[in-house]
Design an enzyme around this catalytic site. Structure first.
Site, PDB file in Angstrom:
ATOM      1  N   GLN A 223       0.824  -1.202   0.000  1.00 17.38           N
ATOM      2  CA  GLN A 223       0.000   0.000   0.000  1.00 17.38           C
ATOM      3  C   GLN A 223       0.864   1.260   0.000  1.00 17.38           C
ATOM      4  O   GLN A 223       0.336   2.366  -0.091  1.00 17.38           O
ATOM      5  CB  GLN A 223      -0.917   0.015   1.235  1.00 17.38           C
ATOM      6  CG  GLN A 223      -1.887  -1.147   1.284  1.00 17.38           C
ATOM      7  CD  GLN A 223      -2.740  -1.213   2.547  1.00 17.38           C
ATOM      8  OE1 GLN A 223      -2.994  -2.305   3.023  1.00 17.38           O
ATOM      9  NE2 GLN A 223      -3.183  -0.096   3.085  1.00 17.38           N
ATOM     10  N   ARG A 370      -8.434  -1.570   8.532  1.00 25.92           N
ATOM     11  CA  ARG A 370      -9.401  -0.487   8.363  1.00 25.92           C
ATOM     12  C   ARG A 370      -9.545   0.378   9.607  1.00 25.92           C
ATOM     13  O   ARG A 370     -10.611   0.463  10.208  1.00 25.92           O
ATOM     14  CB  ARG A 370     -10.751  -1.069   7.956  1.00 25.92           C
ATOM     15  CG  ARG A 370     -11.297  -0.285   6.771  1.00 25.92           C
ATOM     16  CD  ARG A 370     -12.411  -0.924   6.068  1.00 25.92           C
ATOM     17  NE  ARG A 370     -12.849  -0.050   4.984  1.00 25.92           N
ATOM     18  CZ  ARG A 370     -13.747  -0.365   4.098  1.00 25.92           C
ATOM     19  NH1 ARG A 370     -14.315  -1.541   4.133  1.00 25.92           N
ATOM     20  NH2 ARG A 370     -14.099   0.474   3.158  1.00 25.92           N
ATOM     21  N   CYS A 371      -8.436   0.987   9.953  1.00 21.43           N
ATOM     22  CA  CYS A 371      -8.442   1.792  11.161  1.00 21.43           C
ATOM     23  C   CYS A 371      -7.287   2.763  11.027  1.00 21.43           C
ATOM     24  O   CYS A 371      -6.258   2.418  10.500  1.00 21.43           O
ATOM     25  CB  CYS A 371      -8.128   0.917  12.349  1.00 21.43           C
ATOM     26  SG  CYS A 371      -6.548   0.125  12.146  1.00 21.43           S
ATOM     27  N   GLU A 741     -12.622   4.422   6.178  1.00 22.03           N
ATOM     28  CA  GLU A 741     -12.656   3.531   7.339  1.00 22.03           C
ATOM     29  C   GLU A 741     -13.818   3.776   8.290  1.00 22.03           C
ATOM     30  O   GLU A 741     -14.024   2.988   9.220  1.00 22.03           O
ATOM     31  CB  GLU A 741     -11.340   3.697   8.123  1.00 22.03           C
ATOM     32  CG  GLU A 741     -10.141   3.215   7.342  1.00 22.03           C
ATOM     33  CD  GLU A 741      -8.854   3.847   7.810  1.00 22.03           C
ATOM     34  OE1 GLU A 741      -8.773   5.090   7.815  1.00 22.03           O
ATOM     35  OE2 GLU A 741      -7.950   3.119   8.197  1.00 22.03           O
TER      36      GLU A 741
END
Ligand code: MCN
Ligand code: CUM
Length: 796
Positions: A223, A370-371, A741
């Protein structure tokens, strides 16, 4: 009359433009790491430890070397001769690449085989004989700090125990004073379990070292390609311009593809040694058992309350189980990430947080899934504590939240932990949600149902979260400041290419960045290609995570478009033979203020940049912008869930779910809705079925899809999404806040709160996630809290 182009027609901001990337994805024409085949490529497989904690007495790889088709067997001992047995982590710890002295978690990388094909490599891994001497195992923070606990990191000097840090933030004395003056103190303890991103595509890399040019090219699932390049430059001591990291299409990241994994490092070393491309593709169990996990945090929380419901202070203590290596990939100077963003939505005078991190015999990781760096657990704790406090006060859930919200006129607002929130209309969002769920009516139904023995419940979660690191003043990774970038090249025909330092993994950047260009320049979105993920071509940036792409790289796209517009204005003045001051802009076109009919389009300016520039002007129409955001963006969300719990079986069903998200200006409303639905699905999974846990021997439960449950469309409830409330971000060039998120962060508490609301009469304060039927049944039947902390019984 205006001759501006119609923004929605050209796919600008606000257009629900179809995702251009899906054209190739739904035709099977994506180009993922595993699709790439290079001439002479070899394949690598990893041998993983079956034990969670053991001393390695010996490794005998001779049988593996003898298997035809095997080119190389890498062990920790060989890595050590090149100073590569250990690597630095992003949290200033060290992590074993291949184990030398001990294995410290089940699934740890022990050796690698490089062979003609992956099957030979796998067989050869099984031929490696490792003699282990088992050691006592630690699977939670209580065991980690117990008297006589084995020291997991005995490789480190100055590490006499298993404590990684003791850290605090906030005002301890002020908080103590506020608690002393409280009418009521509400307390809650709980555990947020380990969870796992589980993208469809596992991790992988193809390293290709060319001895002749000295250039190392790595195709990999990352990423953050530029960060990887910096890390490789440091670890492998290669100069940056000789390293090219290419992140091709990514089949979902969700944070899983931020960390640096041993597999990447080993494939690179193998390629350097063998002078051939080496491909490593992780299998699903390898991914589930070893990859960067998330959460595994314990909370003790307290709220000091005034009788009328006003919150006077917050006190929190968190224990974080980091696994065997402290490898949190997070850019803040705070040991526990942004945990202290908790309670940012509420107007609370004073707060104090203590946090302790410990090692255990579990895979490392810590902040993925996802945080934004532990915001997920922060908001879960916050909203669980809010529900418990309202119940303790005997107050209505919605009214309690509303009376404590930061009011609209109080922005920018300094939270008790020191963050500065930017904007919002919290009460308005809550009202939209309550109307949508038909709140009063449901409360009546609930009471009626209860009198007939049926258990209905309603859960609310309201939160604002910090998205979009950095600014460079406060956030860095290994000393590299957090900002991002965009480069825009407008060709002679008025078509364009935009490149950023972010890297989409499914979020749709190829679609939305073009929309920002369309909004700023009036060039139709379909005339703009977007490219990301190649360090040889993309401008330097920090990658995609923490929903930072729109807040930072997206802002850079707007800023670089404005640079182009400034130059195009000069070209327009030249073409129209007037001075620049006499020129006006409307979307897609410059015109003469006094003669609006006389104008030139942005495309005409593009031609002129190459074919008819004024004397002395540098030809061409391209620019680069680096954007250092002044602050994080703070979207707000309201999630409300209604459920029915079956007391006989503990099964619970979602009746309705309403989501009200205010993420400022929406670039592409359809993509935003997709992000929210995906996040809600993950929130549902975490609250209902999904977790990774461990038995007393450190065996990982959840290393396959029999144990680690993923919701399909069949299990997933329907979601009703609301977009009525739009509070533009005051410091973002197009007013957008992050959204990637929010639903996964704020969603879980709504589901859990709903189930606990349904069983309120039992006196149960907490059931740890996931709320599996047996846990709910146990809570209802025995009227007691249910903990989910490891170890679990291995026959569970
Ligand atoms: N967007 C918009 N308007 C806004 C905000 C965002 O139209 N006001 C659009 C953006 O242009 C982008 C998408 O929504 O196309 C998400 O934007 P943003 O909130 O900036 O988040 P990022 O692009 O930085 O994505 C990261 C975020 C994270 S951290 C995780 S984890 C996650 C998530 O995105 N992983 C995902 N969503 C995912 N979705 C998919 N399909 N796959 C993943 O791996
Ligand atoms: Cu923490 S998961 Mo996302 O920030 O890549």
């Amino acid at each position: 009359m205006s001759q501006a182009v119609d923004e929605i027609k050209i796919g600008g901001i606000g257009a629900s433009r179809k995702r251009v990337e899906d054209n190739r994805f739904i035709r099977g024409k994506g180009n993922y790491t595993d699709d790439i085949v290079l001439p002479g490529m070899l394949h690598m497989e990893i041998l993983r430890s079956p034990l969670a904690h053991a001393r390695i007495k010996s490794i005998d790889a001779s049988k593996a070397w003898d298997i035809p088709g095997v080119h190389l067997v890498l062990t920790g001992e060989m890595m050590a001769t090149r100073n590569l047995a250990w690597m630095p982590t992003l949290s200033y710890d060290t992590q074993a690449v291949l184990a030398t002295d001990k294995v410290r978690f089940q699934g740890q990388e022990v050796a690698c085989v490089i062979a003609d094909d992956p099957y030979i490599a796998k067989d050869a891994c099984e031929a490696i004989v490792v003699d282990y001497e088992p050691l006592p195992v630690i699977v939670n923070p209580v065991q980690a700090v117990a008297e006589g606990a084995p020291v997991i990191r005995d490789d480190k000097e100055n590490q006499p125990d298993n404590v990684i840090y003791d850290w605090e933030v906030g005002d301890r004395d002020g908080t103590d004073r506020a608690f002393a003056s409280a009418d009521l103190v509400s307390r809650l303890e709980l555990h947020y379990p380990r969870s796992h991103p589980s993208p469809i595509e596992c991790c992988g890399s193809i390293a290709d070292f060319n001895r002749a040019t000295s250039k190392l090219t790595v195709y990999m699932t990352t990423q953050a390609p530029h960060i990887i390049r910096a890390a490789v430059a440091m670890v492998a001591e290669l100069p940056e311009h000789m390293i090219r990291i290419i992140s091709p299409d990514i089949g979902g990241g969700f944070g899983n593809k931020v960390p640096v994994y041993p597999g990447y490092v080993c494939s690179i070393l193998a390629s350097i040694l063998l002078e051939r491309p080496v491909k490593w593709i992780e299998d699903k169990s390898g991914n589930l058992i070893s990859t960067g996990f998330a959460r595994d945090v314990y909370l003790k929380g307290e709220l000091a309350l005034r009788r009328d419901g006003k919150i006077l202070a917050v006190r929190m203590h968190t224990d974080a189980d980091h696994g065997a290596f402290f490898s949190d990939a997070q850019p803040s100077k705070f040991k526990i990430g942004l945990m202290h963003s908790a309670f940012a939505a509420y107007d609370i005078p004073v707060a104090h947080l203590t946090a302790r991190g410990t090692y255990s015999n579990k895979a490392p990781g810590g902040v993925a899934y996802r945080c934004s760096f532990r915001v997920t657990e922060a908001m879960f704790f916050q909203e669980r504590m809010m529900q418990a406090a309202a119940d303790d006060l005997g107050m209505d859930q919605a009214a309690f939240r509303r009376m404590n919200f930061v009011p609209d006129e109080a922005f920018p607002h300094r939270t008790p932990f020191g963050f500065l929130t930017d904007s919002g209309q919290y009460a308005k969002c809550l009202d939209v949600g309550l109307t949508a769920i038909d709140y009063e009516n449901f409360r009546q139904q609930q009471a009626e149902a209860h009198s007939r023995g049926r258990l209905l419940g309603l859960g609310i979660s309201t939160m604002t979260e910090p998205l979009g690191a950095g600014n460079s003043r406060e956030y860095d990774i290994l000393g590299i400041k957090m900002f991002d970038s965009a480069e825009l090249k407008v060709h002679m025909t008025g078509k364009a290419i935009v490149r950023t330092g972010a890297r989409t993994q499914g979020q749709g950047h190829e679609t939305t960045w073009a929309q920002i260009v369309a909004h700023e320049l009036g060039i139709p979105a379909e005339d703009v290609v977007v490219e990301e993920g190649d360090t040889d071509t993309a401008p330097f940036g920090m990658g995609t995570y923490a929903s930072r792409s729109t807040p930072v790289a997206g802002a850079a796209v707007a800023m670089v478009s404005r640079k182009i517009r400034a130059k195009a204005r000069k070209l327009a003045a030249h073409l129209l033979e007037v001075s620049e001051e006499d020129i006006e802009w409307e979307l897609g076109r410059f015109y003469i203020r006094s003669a609006p009919d006389r104008g030139v389009t942005i495309q005409e300016c593009a031609v002129a940049a190459y074919a008819n520039m004024p004397d002395g002007m540098e030809p061409g129409l391209d620019a680069t912008a680096y954007y250092d955001p002044p602050n994080l963006t703070w979207p707000f969300a309201v999630y409300i869930v209604t459920v029915e719990v079956d007391p006989e079986t503990g099964v619970w069903d979602v009746l309705n779910m309403v989501a009200v998200d205010d993420c400022g200006v929406r670039i592409n409303p359809m993509i935003v809705e997709g992000q929210i639905m995906g996040g809600l699905t993950e929130a549902y999974a975490m609250s209902n079925m999904q977790f990774i846990t461990f038995d007393a021997d450190g065996n990982c439960v959840g290393a396959n899809y029999m144990d680690y449950l993923l919701p399909t469309a069949w299990e997933t409830p329907g979601f009703e999404l609301h977009s009525e409330v739009v509070t533009p971000c005051p410091h973002h060039p197009i007013g957008a806040k992050g959204i990637g998120e929010c639903a996964a962060v704020g969603g879980p508490a709504a589901f859990v709160n709903a189930v606990l609301d349904a069983i309120k009469g039992t006196g149960v304060r907490n059931i740890d996630m996931p709320l599996l039927p047996d846990r709910v049944w146990e809570a209802v039947t025995y009227r007691r809290d249910v903990s989910g902390a490891p170890p679990v019984r291995s026959d569970d």
